[in-house]
Structure formats: structure tokens, C-alpha cells
Design a protein around this motif. Sequence first.
Motif, PDB file in Angstrom:
ATOM      1  N   ARG A   8      29.382  48.572  49.389  1.00 60.18           N
ATOM      2  CA  ARG A   8      28.487  48.232  48.287  1.00 60.18           C
ATOM      3  C   ARG A   8      29.346  47.750  47.135  1.00 60.18           C
ATOM      4  O   ARG A   8      30.523  48.101  47.046  1.00 60.18           O
ATOM      5  N   HIS A   9      28.752  46.921  46.280  1.00 62.87           N
ATOM      6  CA  HIS A   9      29.521  46.415  45.139  1.00 62.87           C
ATOM      7  C   HIS A   9      28.617  46.096  43.966  1.00 62.87           C
ATOM      8  O   HIS A   9      27.403  46.015  44.092  1.00 62.87           O
ATOM      9  N   ILE A  10      29.285  45.950  42.846  1.00 60.65           N
ATOM     10  CA  ILE A  10      28.656  45.478  41.622  1.00 60.65           C
ATOM     11  C   ILE A  10      29.442  44.251  41.205  1.00 60.65           C
ATOM     12  O   ILE A  10      30.677  44.285  41.127  1.00 60.65           O
ATOM     13  N   LEU A  11      28.759  43.151  40.971  1.00 57.67           N
ATOM     14  CA  LEU A  11      29.384  41.899  40.561  1.00 57.67           C
ATOM     15  C   LEU A  11      28.951  41.564  39.141  1.00 57.67           C
ATOM     16  O   LEU A  11      27.749  41.533  38.848  1.00 57.67           O
ATOM     17  N   VAL A  12      29.938  41.349  38.262  1.00 58.46           N
ATOM     18  CA  VAL A  12      29.663  40.972  36.875  1.00 58.46           C
ATOM     19  C   VAL A  12      30.555  39.798  36.484  1.00 58.46           C
ATOM     20  O   VAL A  12      31.508  39.464  37.188  1.00 58.46           O
ATOM     21  N   LYS A  13      30.254  39.196  35.353  1.00 60.22           N
ATOM     22  CA  LYS A  13      30.963  37.982  34.948  1.00 60.22           C
ATOM     23  C   LYS A  13      32.347  38.227  34.341  1.00 60.22           C
ATOM     24  O   LYS A  13      33.236  37.403  34.483  1.00 60.22           O
ATOM     25  N   GLY A  61      39.926  37.985  48.755  1.00 63.56           N
ATOM     26  CA  GLY A  61      40.378  39.244  48.165  1.00 63.56           C
ATOM     27  C   GLY A  61      39.407  40.385  48.400  1.00 63.56           C
ATOM     28  O   GLY A  61      39.820  41.528  48.599  1.00 63.56           O
ATOM     29  N   ILE A  62      38.132  40.087  48.425  1.00 66.77           N
ATOM     30  CA  ILE A  62      37.124  41.116  48.653  1.00 66.77           C
ATOM     31  C   ILE A  62      37.149  41.524  50.127  1.00 66.77           C
ATOM     32  O   ILE A  62      37.079  42.708  50.463  1.00 66.77           O
ATOM     33  N   ASP A  63      37.303  40.555  51.008  1.00 68.57           N
ATOM     34  CA  ASP A  63      37.410  40.835  52.439  1.00 68.57           C
ATOM     35  C   ASP A  63      38.605  41.748  52.718  1.00 68.57           C
ATOM     36  O   ASP A  63      38.484  42.737  53.445  1.00 68.57           O
ATOM     37  N   LEU A  74      36.445  54.083  44.644  1.00 65.43           N
ATOM     38  CA  LEU A  74      36.034  52.948  43.819  1.00 65.43           C
ATOM     39  C   LEU A  74      37.218  52.005  43.646  1.00 65.43           C
ATOM     40  O   LEU A  74      38.272  52.418  43.175  1.00 65.43           O
ATOM     41  N   GLN A  75      37.061  50.767  44.069  1.00 67.75           N
ATOM     42  CA  GLN A  75      38.104  49.759  43.939  1.00 67.75           C
ATOM     43  C   GLN A  75      37.683  48.732  42.888  1.00 67.75           C
ATOM     44  O   GLN A  75      36.526  48.364  42.810  1.00 67.75           O
ATOM     45  N   LEU A  86      33.273  45.567  41.503  1.00 66.87           N
ATOM     46  CA  LEU A  86      33.595  46.976  41.732  1.00 66.87           C
ATOM     47  C   LEU A  86      33.082  47.247  43.135  1.00 66.87           C
ATOM     48  O   LEU A  86      31.949  46.884  43.468  1.00 66.87           O
ATOM     49  N   LEU A  87      33.901  47.855  43.951  1.00 67.94           N
ATOM     50  CA  LEU A  87      33.622  47.923  45.379  1.00 67.94           C
ATOM     51  C   LEU A  87      33.854  49.326  45.918  1.00 67.94           C
ATOM     52  O   LEU A  87      34.827  49.983  45.533  1.00 67.94           O
TER      53      LEU A  87
END
Length: 93
Positions: A8-13, A61-63, A74-75, A86-87
Motif C-alpha cells: 500500500r502507498h500514499i502518493l503526494v506531490k 525505484g518503487i518496484d 514504512l519506507q 510512502l510505502l
Amino acid sequence: MARIAMARHILVKTEAEAQRLKQSLERGQPFEKLAKKHSTCPSGKRGGDLGEVRPGQMVGGIDRAIFKGPLNTLQGPLKSKFGYHLLEVFFRG
């Protein structure tokens, strides 16, 4: 059998926004609630749940973080062409 992960992740600008959210998570705020409120990714509506992820499905990078980073940790913030992530990875098979 192909490798899969659950993440799961949170994506922000901005990195600053990611850092603020990371601090909130570290203080015990629920990941799902913050993802629904702040994530710009469609997965935010599902509390940041990415479902089953296979190698090569996410940007580089996320992969790598999903398949080589720590589990249940939490990464981030991790930068991609989409913003700052945030991953959390909670399963790799």
C-alpha cells in the motif's frame, strides 16, 4: 510461480508533504485514513491498497522498494516521476 507482493502507498506531490504524513503515521495515525484523505493515486480511495503487485508493474525505484526493501516497515519518501511515495509492503511471495 511468479513473485507477487502486497503493498500500500500514499502518493503526494511534494517531499515536505510526504515527510509530514510520515510523521503522522509514526505518531499512530491510520495509514488507510491518511491515504484516503491525501493520496493523489487512485489507490487512495482504497486506503492506499495496491493489491497484488508483480515485478515490473511499478516504476523502477518503487518496484525495487517493494521487492527488495523491508517488510512491514514504512519506507519513504521515495521519489518517482509521479511524486513522493510512502510505502508499506506486508507480503512477498
